[in-house]
Design a protein around this motif. Structure first.
Motif, PDB file in Angstrom:
ATOM      1  N   GLN A 247       0.758  -1.195  -0.119  1.00  0.00           N
ATOM      2  CA  GLN A 247       0.083  -0.004  -0.159  1.00  0.00           C
ATOM      3  C   GLN A 247       0.760   1.240   0.047  1.00  0.00           C
ATOM      4  OE1 GLN A 247      -3.303  -0.006  -0.301  1.00  0.00           O
ATOM      5  NE2 GLN A 247      -3.059   2.162  -0.593  1.00  0.00           N
ATOM      6  N   GLU A 251       1.259   4.087  -2.812  1.00  0.00           N
ATOM      7  CA  GLU A 251       0.909   5.739  -2.705  1.00  0.00           C
ATOM      8  C   GLU A 251       1.923   6.389  -2.998  1.00  0.00           C
ATOM      9  OE1 GLU A 251       0.238   5.710   1.547  1.00  0.00           O
ATOM     10  OE2 GLU A 251      -1.978   4.857   1.106  1.00  0.00           O
ATOM     11  N   GLN A 252       3.239   5.799  -2.867  1.00  0.00           N
ATOM     12  CA  GLN A 252       4.475   6.605  -3.398  1.00  0.00           C
ATOM     13  C   GLN A 252       4.845   6.402  -4.822  1.00  0.00           C
ATOM     14  OE1 GLN A 252       6.548   8.940  -1.612  1.00  0.00           O
ATOM     15  NE2 GLN A 252       4.896   8.643  -0.058  1.00  0.00           N
TER      16      GLN A 252
END
Length: 306
Positions: A247, A251-252
């Protein structure tokens, strides 16, 4: 000298990685501007973007940054370029070249003379403190040396450099450097089968990363923590941290770390001879096969055989 406007919004300019959109803009600017100091900075930033995803390109831009720094006689920028080159060279398997670059960087950064004539010192220290600027670069150099000695198997030197980097981080109150050094110490102790110590350092790494607001390596820290729990045969927590890693990397948009997270989760399923009934985050372009199947990383163009 011109201060690039894109530097003004950065909260941690030394540590932050630019986005793909920013890098595309930087490349366009390189072909239009004539200011060598700005070109030096742009090459450094583009190199930072590529350093975990396309290392040949990263090395090229760090080498260009080095040439600009040497021509401009900007010693701290020269040390910074050598340090980044050393990190890339070790990851490309060129350990002698990496060591030479890092020793060059260390020789420059240990000399207090490089605290003079620092072009846009705020890149290295938001408080524009020349001592902090120099020590930030020196701390990063020791961290890179520690990573190199993980690759080469020198246990004594890896720990010596990591703890020196950690000491520097404490002295200048740099929570990002402290986090990264703790992360690497955790990996070093995991490789030494000292799992309790490894877990302590990864927990510290996550704590200080959260305090710093710098999240680029959060997914990697989660993944290392999962690997530690896997070795401790705590499969429940291993799976929890591998999923957190997936996750965070999504996101990055860290595709290289994301692929490693999926491999770790797959290895867990192989180890336990289980499939997973709970949802696994799936980024667009990835095909995930569970249980006895290995993962395909379509978006990276790296198909692994079933």
């Amino acid at each position: 000298m011109l201060l690039p406007t894109f530097m003004l919004a950065q909260q941690k300019p030394y540590w932050e990685h630019p986005s793909k959109q920013q890098v595309d803009s930087y490349k366009d600017q390189l072909s239009h501007i004539s200011n060598d100091t700005t070109k030096m900075y742009l090459c450094r930033e583009i190199g930072m973007y590529y350093q975990e995803i396309q290392r040949d390109s990263s090395l090229f831009y760090f080498q260009q940054s080095l040439l600009f720094a040497q021509n401009l006689k900007l010693k701290l920028w020269e040390a910074e370029a050598y340090s980044r080159m050393g990190f890339i060279l070790m990851n490309l398997g060129n350990y002698p070249g990496s060591l030479q670059a890092l020793l060059n960087a260390k020789s420059i950064a240990e000399d207090t003379e490089c605290e003079k004539n620092i072009w846009h010192i705020s890149v290295f220290s938001k408080e524009e403190d020349p001592v902090v600027a120099r020590m930030t670069v020196l701390g990063c150099i020791h961290d890179h040396l520690g990573i190199l000695y993980i690759f080469t198997g020198d246990m004594e030197k890896r720990l010596l450099n990591f703890f020196e980097s950690r000491k520097i981080a404490e002295s200048i109150n740099d929570s990002t450097l402290y986090s990264l050094t703790s992360m690497n110490l955790g990996q070093a102790y995991m490789n030494m089968d000292k799992l309790d110590s490894a877990l302590i350092f990864e927990q510290k790494a996550l704590q200080y990363l959260n305090e710093s607001g710098y999240s680029y390596y959060k997914g990697f820290i989660y993944n290392l923590t999962g690997e530690i729990y896997l070795q401790k045969v705590n499969y429940t927590l291993a799976k929890e941290y591998f999923k957190k890693s997936i996750q965070a990397n999504m996101e990055q948009q860290n595709l290289s770390f994301l692929s490693a997270s999926y491999v770790s989760l797959s290895n867990l399923f192989l180890t336990t001879n289980q499939t997973d009934s709970s949802p696994v985050p799936r980024p667009v372009g990835f095909v995930v096969k569970k249980g006895w199947k290995i993962l395909f990383f379509i978006s990276l163009g790296i198909p692994l055989p079933l």
